[in-house]
Design a protein around this motif. Structure first.
Motif, short mmCIF file in Angstrom:
data_model
loop_
_atom_site.label_atom_id
_atom_site.label_comp_id
_atom_site.label_asym_id
_atom_site.label_seq_id
_atom_site.Cartn_x
_atom_site.Cartn_y
_atom_site.Cartn_z
N PHE B 53 39.10 41.87 52.87
CA PHE B 53 38.90 41.37 51.51
C PHE B 53 38.56 42.51 50.56
O PHE B 53 39.09 42.60 49.46
N ALA B 56 41.61 44.68 50.05
CA ALA B 56 42.55 44.07 49.09
C ALA B 56 42.03 44.22 47.67
O ALA B 56 42.80 44.48 46.74
N ALA B 57 40.71 44.08 47.49
CA ALA B 57 40.13 44.22 46.15
C ALA B 57 40.33 45.64 45.63
O ALA B 57 40.77 45.84 44.48
N THR B 59 42.53 47.93 46.66
CA THR B 59 43.95 48.24 46.51
C THR B 59 44.52 47.58 45.25
O THR B 59 45.29 48.19 44.50
N SER B 126 40.45 43.63 37.38
CA SER B 126 39.94 44.67 38.28
C SER B 126 38.42 44.81 38.14
O SER B 126 37.73 45.11 39.10
N ARG B 128 36.38 42.44 37.87
CA ARG B 128 35.77 41.41 38.71
C ARG B 128 35.84 41.75 40.19
O ARG B 128 35.18 41.12 41.00
N LEU B 129 36.68 42.73 40.55
CA LEU B 129 36.90 43.02 41.96
C LEU B 129 36.00 44.12 42.49
O LEU B 129 35.97 44.38 43.68
N LYS B 149 33.53 50.83 44.50
CA LYS B 149 33.32 49.72 45.44
C LYS B 149 32.52 50.26 46.61
O LYS B 149 32.88 51.26 47.22
#
Lengths: 131, 153
Positions: B53, B56-57, B59, B126, B128-129, B149
């Motif tokens: 998860f 994916a965020a 990327t 982005s 929010r990710l 991140k």
């Protein structure tokens, strides 16, 4: 020859995406799918995206648009096999998924199309019943 | 350039003791470079053991911001940094362009306002990710977006 093959099974088109989609390839796929619907008169389309590890907002939009365009040409579209992390990412980004029919995998996608043709209601996963 | 800090998510900003373990600079000079930036982000996220998860965020955010850099900023560069703050590994990505800048940052960050193609979700989505998001922009000078991140335990 398209890098993403589009197979015809009866009146259904099946398109399985197993290469990384960049913007140009996604646009090409959209054109190829619509062209194939026109040529074959298909009434259903299943796009299998289980091979896609990343679906950003641009590719998501092309996929959703393709479904809407196909519907205008008389073909129902189901997006099948979206990975959990892709679904989570798109929803967290605020991508509007309304109007996109989806299925867990290819099998369910094909069943959903068959189901839709028999006049059943949308939104239920065929082959499964509520607990 | 006038800095516009637009807030962070997921806890406090990285402490000063954050160590830089690696740094990669990638040009964004054509559309194909978006994919290369995305692949680099993915391979580093996987190498540091981010789960599916988070990978994916990272990327997807990289893909959105690299595309913004190319489509709106006319190209630039992405800098990917491998971080360690003493307890956690993190990935920072900075996207710089020398384009026209963003006139109304709040409007752009609100999302849903597409000025070219896509849904206009690149910036807002982005943000929010990721855990940290900072944007600097100035009219006529360009835009820099930095995201971080952190790996969760």
């Amino acid at each position: 020859m398209s890098p993403i093959p589009i197979l015809r099974i009866g009146t259904t088109l099946l398109c399985s995406v197993h290469v990384e989609l960049d913007d140009a390839l996604a646009e090409r796929l959209q054109e190829d799918v619509l062209g194939t619907i026109e040529r074959t008169g298909a009434t259903g389309l299943v796009v299998d995206i289980s091979g896609l590890e990343t679906v950003d907002s641009y590719v998501a939009r092309i996929l959703a648009d393709t479904g809407r365009m196909a519907r205008l040409m008389g073909a129902d579209t189901v997006l099948a096999g979206m990975r959990p992390e892709v679904a989570a990412t798109l929803v967290r980004m605020g991508f509007p998924l309304e109007g996109v029919r989806a299925a867990l995998d290819l099998d369910h996608g094909l069943a959903l199309l068959a189901h839709g043709r028999s006049g059943a209601t949308e939104g239920r996963r065929p082959g499964r019943t509520a607990p | 350039m006038r800095p516009v800090e637009v807030g962070h998510r997921g806890g406090e900003r990285a402490p000063r003791s954050t160590r830089l373990l690696g740094r990669h600079e990638l040009p964004i000079a054509c559309e194909a470079d978006i994919v290369l930036v995305r692949r680099k982000a993915r391979s580093l996220a996987q190498a540091y053991g981010f789960d599916a998860f988070a990978t994916a965020a990272i990327t997807t955010a990289a893909s959105e911001l690299a595309r913004n850099c190319w489509v709106h900023g006319g190209g630039g560069a992405a800098v990917v940094e491998e971080l360690y703050d003493g307890t956690r590994h993190g990935l920072a990505m900075e996207f710089r362009d020398t384009g026209p800048g963003i006139g109304d940052v709040e409007w752009a960050l609100a999302g849903g306002h597409s000025t070219t193609r896509s849904l206009g979700l690149g910036l807002s989505g982005s943000r929010r990710l990721v855990d940290e998001f900072a944007l600097e922009t100035a009219r006529g000078e360009g835009t820099t977006v930095r995201i971080v991140k952190w790996k969760r335990f």
